[in-house]
Design a protein around this motif. Sequence first.
Motif, PDB file in Angstrom:
ATOM      1  N   THR A  35       4.030   3.429   9.219  1.00  0.00           N
ATOM      2  CA  THR A  35       3.944   1.981   8.926  1.00  0.00           C
ATOM      3  C   THR A  35       4.432   1.594   7.973  1.00  0.00           C
ATOM      4  OG1 THR A  35       1.486   2.880   9.058  1.00  0.00           O
ATOM      5  CG2 THR A  35       1.581   0.553   8.380  1.00  0.00           C
ATOM      6  N   TYR A  36       5.044   0.170   8.320  1.00  0.00           N
ATOM      7  CA  TYR A  36       6.054  -0.792   7.419  1.00  0.00           C
ATOM      8  C   TYR A  36       5.255  -2.482   7.532  1.00  0.00           C
ATOM      9  CZ  TYR A  36      10.426  -3.144   6.172  1.00  0.00           C
ATOM     10  OH  TYR A  36      11.192  -3.845   5.096  1.00  0.00           O
ATOM     11  N   ASN A  37       4.521  -2.466   6.937  1.00  0.00           N
ATOM     12  CA  ASN A  37       4.165  -4.072   5.919  1.00  0.00           C
ATOM     13  C   ASN A  37       5.678  -4.950   5.051  1.00  0.00           C
ATOM     14  OD1 ASN A  37       1.922  -3.089   7.873  1.00  0.00           O
ATOM     15  ND2 ASN A  37       1.073  -2.211   6.564  1.00  0.00           N
ATOM     16  N   GLY A  87       1.456  -1.266  -0.353  1.00  0.00           N
ATOM     17  CA  GLY A  87       0.058   0.244  -0.564  1.00  0.00           C
ATOM     18  C   GLY A  87       0.700   1.206  -0.126  1.00  0.00           C
ATOM     19  N   SER A  88       0.577   2.358   0.372  1.00  0.00           N
ATOM     20  CA  SER A  88       0.794   3.801   0.452  1.00  0.00           C
ATOM     21  C   SER A  88       1.980   3.599   1.522  1.00  0.00           C
ATOM     22  CB  SER A  88       0.120   4.941   0.703  1.00  0.00           C
ATOM     23  OG  SER A  88      -0.528   4.343   1.791  1.00  0.00           O
ATOM     24  N   ARG A  89       2.322   2.838   2.423  1.00  0.00           N
ATOM     25  CA  ARG A  89       3.306   3.279   3.093  1.00  0.00           C
ATOM     26  C   ARG A  89       3.577   1.293   3.721  1.00  0.00           C
ATOM     27  NH1 ARG A  89       3.157   7.920   3.492  1.00  0.00           N
ATOM     28  NH2 ARG A  89       3.345   8.962   4.852  1.00  0.00           N
ATOM     29  N   THR A  90       3.775   0.904   2.059  1.00  0.00           N
ATOM     30  CA  THR A  90       4.309  -0.913   2.217  1.00  0.00           C
ATOM     31  C   THR A  90       5.689  -1.138   2.028  1.00  0.00           C
ATOM     32  OG1 THR A  90       3.127  -1.845   1.209  1.00  0.00           O
ATOM     33  CG2 THR A  90       2.005  -1.279   3.024  1.00  0.00           C
ATOM     34  N   ALA A  91       6.031  -2.096   2.371  1.00  0.00           N
ATOM     35  CA  ALA A  91       7.467  -2.325   1.512  1.00  0.00           C
ATOM     36  C   ALA A  91       7.367  -4.016   1.802  1.00  0.00           C
ATOM     37  CB  ALA A  91       8.757  -1.997   2.850  1.00  0.00           C
ATOM     38  N   ASN A  92       7.764  -4.117   0.423  1.00  0.00           N
ATOM     39  CA  ASN A  92       7.553  -5.586  -0.366  1.00  0.00           C
ATOM     40  C   ASN A  92       8.968  -6.202  -0.393  1.00  0.00           C
ATOM     41  OD1 ASN A  92       7.091  -7.840  -2.251  1.00  0.00           O
ATOM     42  ND2 ASN A  92       7.335  -7.216  -3.332  1.00  0.00           N
ATOM     43  N   GLY A 145       8.812  -3.338  17.771  1.00  0.00           N
ATOM     44  CA  GLY A 145       9.685  -2.892  18.986  1.00  0.00           C
ATOM     45  C   GLY A 145      10.165  -1.811  19.131  1.00  0.00           C
ATOM     46  N   VAL A 146      10.691  -0.963  17.918  1.00  0.00           N
ATOM     47  CA  VAL A 146      10.745   0.669  18.160  1.00  0.00           C
ATOM     48  C   VAL A 146       9.756   1.457  18.265  1.00  0.00           C
ATOM     49  CG1 VAL A 146      13.238  -0.128  17.648  1.00  0.00           C
ATOM     50  CG2 VAL A 146      11.826   0.613  15.654  1.00  0.00           C
ATOM     51  N   GLY A 147       8.022   1.301  17.364  1.00  0.00           N
ATOM     52  CA  GLY A 147       7.222   1.704  17.951  1.00  0.00           C
ATOM     53  C   GLY A 147       6.508   1.853  15.814  1.00  0.00           C
ATOM     54  N   ILE A 148       7.289   0.909  15.166  1.00  0.00           N
ATOM     55  CA  ILE A 148       6.623   1.673  13.637  1.00  0.00           C
ATOM     56  C   ILE A 148       5.291  -0.092  13.477  1.00  0.00           C
ATOM     57  CG2 ILE A 148       7.301   0.709  11.579  1.00  0.00           C
ATOM     58  CD1 ILE A 148      10.420   1.792  12.236  1.00  0.00           C
ATOM     59  N   SER A 149       4.659   0.819  13.303  1.00  0.00           N
ATOM     60  CA  SER A 149       3.180  -0.109  13.070  1.00  0.00           C
ATOM     61  C   SER A 149       3.180  -0.879  11.709  1.00  0.00           C
ATOM     62  CB  SER A 149       2.088   0.649  12.308  1.00  0.00           C
ATOM     63  OG  SER A 149       1.179  -0.054  12.640  1.00  0.00           O
ATOM     64  N   SER A 150       3.305  -2.306  11.872  1.00  0.00           N
ATOM     65  CA  SER A 150       3.681  -3.407  11.103  1.00  0.00           C
ATOM     66  C   SER A 150       2.026  -4.567  11.656  1.00  0.00           C
ATOM     67  CB  SER A 150       4.812  -3.318  10.819  1.00  0.00           C
ATOM     68  OG  SER A 150       5.260  -4.968  10.271  1.00  0.00           O
ATOM     69  N   ALA A 151       1.774  -4.902  10.204  1.00  0.00           N
ATOM     70  CA  ALA A 151       0.789  -5.768   9.950  1.00  0.00           C
ATOM     71  C   ALA A 151       1.413  -7.564  10.231  1.00  0.00           C
ATOM     72  CB  ALA A 151       0.054  -5.408   8.733  1.00  0.00           C
ATOM     73  N   SER A 175       8.499 -19.988   2.417  1.00  0.00           N
ATOM     74  CA  SER A 175       9.708 -20.221   3.566  1.00  0.00           C
ATOM     75  C   SER A 175      10.546 -19.218   3.357  1.00  0.00           C
ATOM     76  CB  SER A 175      10.458 -20.680   2.231  1.00  0.00           C
ATOM     77  OG  SER A 175      10.643 -19.404   0.519  1.00  0.00           O
ATOM     78  N   ASP A 176       9.282 -18.306   3.372  1.00  0.00           N
ATOM     79  CA  ASP A 176      10.148 -16.767   4.183  1.00  0.00           C
ATOM     80  C   ASP A 176       9.503 -16.523   5.017  1.00  0.00           C
ATOM     81  OD1 ASP A 176      11.799 -16.241   2.040  1.00  0.00           O
ATOM     82  OD2 ASP A 176      10.615 -15.261   0.397  1.00  0.00           O
ATOM     83  N   LEU A 177       8.343 -17.445   5.803  1.00  0.00           N
ATOM     84  CA  LEU A 177       7.503 -16.403   6.524  1.00  0.00           C
ATOM     85  C   LEU A 177       8.574 -16.112   7.943  1.00  0.00           C
ATOM     86  CD1 LEU A 177       4.667 -16.166   7.478  1.00  0.00           C
ATOM     87  CD2 LEU A 177       4.692 -18.395   8.222  1.00  0.00           C
ATOM     88  N   GLU A 178       9.509 -17.264   8.172  1.00  0.00           N
ATOM     89  CA  GLU A 178      10.683 -16.900   9.956  1.00  0.00           C
ATOM     90  C   GLU A 178      11.143 -15.852  10.074  1.00  0.00           C
ATOM     91  OE1 GLU A 178      11.363 -20.804  12.001  1.00  0.00           O
ATOM     92  OE2 GLU A 178      12.070 -21.464   9.303  1.00  0.00           O
ATOM     93  N   GLU A 179      11.038 -15.588   8.799  1.00  0.00           N
ATOM     94  CA  GLU A 179      11.671 -13.902   8.794  1.00  0.00           C
ATOM     95  C   GLU A 179      11.194 -13.203   8.176  1.00  0.00           C
ATOM     96  OE1 GLU A 179      14.454 -14.112   4.775  1.00  0.00           O
ATOM     97  OE2 GLU A 179      14.885 -16.005   5.168  1.00  0.00           O
ATOM     98  N   LEU A 180       9.525 -12.924   7.953  1.00  0.00           N
ATOM     99  CA  LEU A 180       8.987 -12.344   8.218  1.00  0.00           C
ATOM    100  C   LEU A 180       8.778 -11.725   9.327  1.00  0.00           C
ATOM    101  CD1 LEU A 180       6.734 -10.172   6.342  1.00  0.00           C
ATOM    102  CD2 LEU A 180       5.306 -12.486   6.272  1.00  0.00           C
ATOM    103  N   LEU A 181       8.424 -12.623  10.117  1.00  0.00           N
ATOM    104  CA  LEU A 181       7.637 -12.881  11.609  1.00  0.00           C
ATOM    105  C   LEU A 181       9.202 -11.769  12.408  1.00  0.00           C
ATOM    106  CD1 LEU A 181       6.342 -16.282  12.186  1.00  0.00           C
ATOM    107  CD2 LEU A 181       5.139 -14.100  11.835  1.00  0.00           C
ATOM    108  N   VAL A 182      10.406 -12.380  12.429  1.00  0.00           N
ATOM    109  CA  VAL A 182      11.445 -11.726  13.141  1.00  0.00           C
ATOM    110  C   VAL A 182      11.818  -9.436  12.182  1.00  0.00           C
ATOM    111  CG1 VAL A 182      14.067 -11.102  12.647  1.00  0.00           C
ATOM    112  CG2 VAL A 182      13.057 -13.338  13.028  1.00  0.00           C
ATOM    113  N   VAL A 183      11.327  -9.781  11.115  1.00  0.00           N
ATOM    114  CA  VAL A 183      11.326  -7.600  11.082  1.00  0.00           C
ATOM    115  C   VAL A 183      10.044  -7.742  11.401  1.00  0.00           C
ATOM    116  CG1 VAL A 183      11.168  -6.669   8.564  1.00  0.00           C
ATOM    117  CG2 VAL A 183      12.749  -9.155   8.233  1.00  0.00           C
TER     118      VAL A 183
END
Length: 445
Positions: A416-418, A3-8, A439-445, A425-433
Amino acid sequence: MVGSRTANHSASRFSRLALCIASLALVLAACSSPGSSQPGQAQAPAAPSPTGPKTLRLAIKEEPTTMYSGTASNEREHSDLFNASLTYFDSNGTLLPKLAVKIPSIADGDWKALPDGSMEVTWKLKPNLTWHDGTPVTAEDFAFSTRILNDPANPTNPPRGMRPVTEALAPDAQTLVLRYAKPFNGAAVAGLADFPPVPRHLLEADYARLGGEGIFNHAVFTTGWVGTGPFRMTNRSVGSHIDGAAFDNYVFGRPKIDRVNIRFIPDVNSIAANLLAGELDGVPVGSLEVAQAVALHDQWESQGKGTVNAVPNRLRGMQLQYRDPDAPWAKDVRVRQALVQIIDRPSISEKIYYGYAPVGNVALLPSDSLFKVLEQRGALTLWPHDPTAGGRLLDAAGWTRGADGQRRNAAGQPFTYNPGINGDSDLEELLVVVDSVRGVGISSA
């Protein structure tokens, strides 16, 4: 979600931002396996073993689509056994000549930038090179390979080093002249993935008859391959295996191993089971997952039965979405720098890759020659995991934390960073991200 504030987030060879973990390939070899010759080092014909011919039994997960070359891991490994080209990289990442006498250079005059903006590179072949069937290798073989693999009707992707070539000439049997419409800085890299030769003497007549599409159904490309590598193919059962025998006239001398047998085993657990059962001697790069490597390390290497080696071969990186010019990372480099420090890359390395994959700081592997140049010049900036320092950078960029702990800019817009993924296969890495940025106050879905 984008979206407008997302990253792929996706795996890629190079990242726009150095949020990267060095991905890896795993190489396994049984201790009982005979050693092979060192790249670039000529070897005399091996004396017959008192126990009979030495056979190396290998397995790869995916059957290669071509015999002459390829860029995928499984293609690179098998093609290096059955074919050879002008150059290669040694284990230190140094570019060296293989079938060529030397690497062309501007200083020597065999790499020329011409006044009209075009370019010309001249290669000299080593003497007495032959194909596996004894036919001499000539410069015209490489010129023919360029024509056939660059044919617009070719159903496969042309090798990357051949694509920019506009004309390939062979003024004599040992001289290859390549012409380019514009400068191409990768012209000196002419390994199998870049500039593979194919046997002109077996294909030229049929190419004239069948054309650029039909010729790739020729048996030479499947069950009748004749190449220039350390092993000549003696048998191929499509879907099952490839057998090869040592090639006496290989450019670096006859291999110390007499025979190779490559089995195609699509299931990595089956590959691991065969290794544990002693049915395989090794697994080349690209056919083993980290989890199986850890199990083999515990059950196999610890008993002195073999060795597990991790070989970083590419980078896994995050590609930030720049479609929205108002995205925090698009407007301010400090935000990108903050993300590098905030995301817990060491946890990804340790918990997901079991410590086999080192954390990357730039979009280069440490083995890359350019990495070493930057390091020597003091031009490498390292970004260790430091959420506190990353938070300070976000504060400086105007993304401060409110009473609710969320980061917003002066206009009250939330940060917002989603990140998204390409596959499970990338799911475990995504959860760490996600955990890291929250943890630093950035909203993430």
